[in-house]
Design a protein around this motif. Structure first.
Motif: not given
Length: 289
Positions: A139-140, A154-159, A162-163, A167-168
């Motif tokens: 994910a990272w 940009a909001w996809m990068v933010d989502i 955040f996930l 998760s971490t």
């Protein structure tokens, strides 16, 4: 000789992963809780599939989920290769690393599904660690790839960021409090696992924190894969079949039936079944069947 078959609708795969996996967890939870195999209060995900008959459903559907996850990891890898960016080499290097790491997570899912913690605890824990740790790293990496490629909003990068954080953090909480709960449980009951945790049992508060965090980790992974749906919907998967071994009876572009016949009174020649014509120029790769 070559044939090609194209498939669209690949964006549905992350949705299918979400539906199959969440449906599996909910079904096995209801079955195990109502049958008395686990407590109603937040059992571990794998505990809901520890005893039959729910263990059969858990193994079957989680194996399907592992297959879907592996396919999505591969398609995402191919998706990145289709873009040419200024920072291509760094992105491709990260993409290659993420592919190998991403394939570890489905393998861990298979181990979790096949080796119940009440039967083979060590292998089950190893599979869970592979699935969760590899999933977080994956994910990272793809959060960084999304940022560097700049092909999503940009909001996809933010989502995805955040996930990845969620998760971490949840994984760390789950691991730490699971260890605390197991230490307290072994001190009181001399056992490594317990499917029925009660408030009077050792480590119960830590157990609840750990199980809630584990469910959060699983949900965050499913949601992260779901963010690939839009990217994969722009892909088409082509399966190609190519005849690699020439038939020994195929000579100069003519395929023979192998049956002897008489031509002009001469016996022993073979009858041509398919005569091909040589075409100059590049092979048309867009033909489909």
């Amino acid at each position: 000789m070559e044939g090609c078959c194209g498939y669209r609708g690949l964006g549905l795969l992350p949705i299918a992963l979400l539906v199959v996996t969440s449906g599996c967890f909910i079904t096995t939870y209801v079955m195990s809780a109502t049958s008395g195999h686990v407590s109603f209060e937040f059992p571990y995900i794998s505990d809901t599939g520890a005893e039959p008959p729910e263990s059969c459903i858990f193994t079957f559907f989680l194996s399907i989920s592992a297959f879907l996850a592996a396919v999505i990891v591969f398609l995402r890898y191919r998706h990145i290769l289709e873009y040419n960016q200024e920072d291509t080499q760094k992105v491709l290097r990260l993409n290659r690393i993420s592919f190998y790491i991403g394939m570890v997570s489905p393998l861990g899912m298979l181990l979790v599904a096949s080796f119940q913690d009440v039967n083979v605890f060590a292998v089950h824990i190893m599979g869970a660690a592979m699935a969760f740790v590899a999933g977080c790293i994956y994910a990272w990496i793809h959060t960084v790839i999304t940022y560097r490629m700049n092909t999503n909003s940009a909001w996809m990068v933010d989502i995805r960021f955040f996930l990845s954080v969620l998760s971490t953090a949840a994984l760390l909480v789950a691991a730490i409090y699971a260890e605390i709960a197991l230490v307290d449980l072994q001190h009181k009951f001399n056992s490594k696992t317990a499917l029925h945790w009660k408030p009077s049992d050792g480590g119960y508060p830590s157990h609840i924190v750990s199980t809630i965090a584990e469910w959060v980790v699983g949900l965050s992974f499913l949601l992260f894969f779901l963010t690939f749906s839009g990217d994969l919907s722009r892909l088409s998967l082509d399966l190609r079949l190519r005849l690699l071994l020439q038939d020994p009876l195929q000579v100069s572009g003519t395929v023979y039936t192998g049956h002897r016949h008489s031509t002009n009174g001469i016996t022993g020649e073979r009858e041509p079944l398919l005569a091909s014509t040589r075409v100059e120029g590049p092979l048309d790769q867009s033909a489909t069947w």
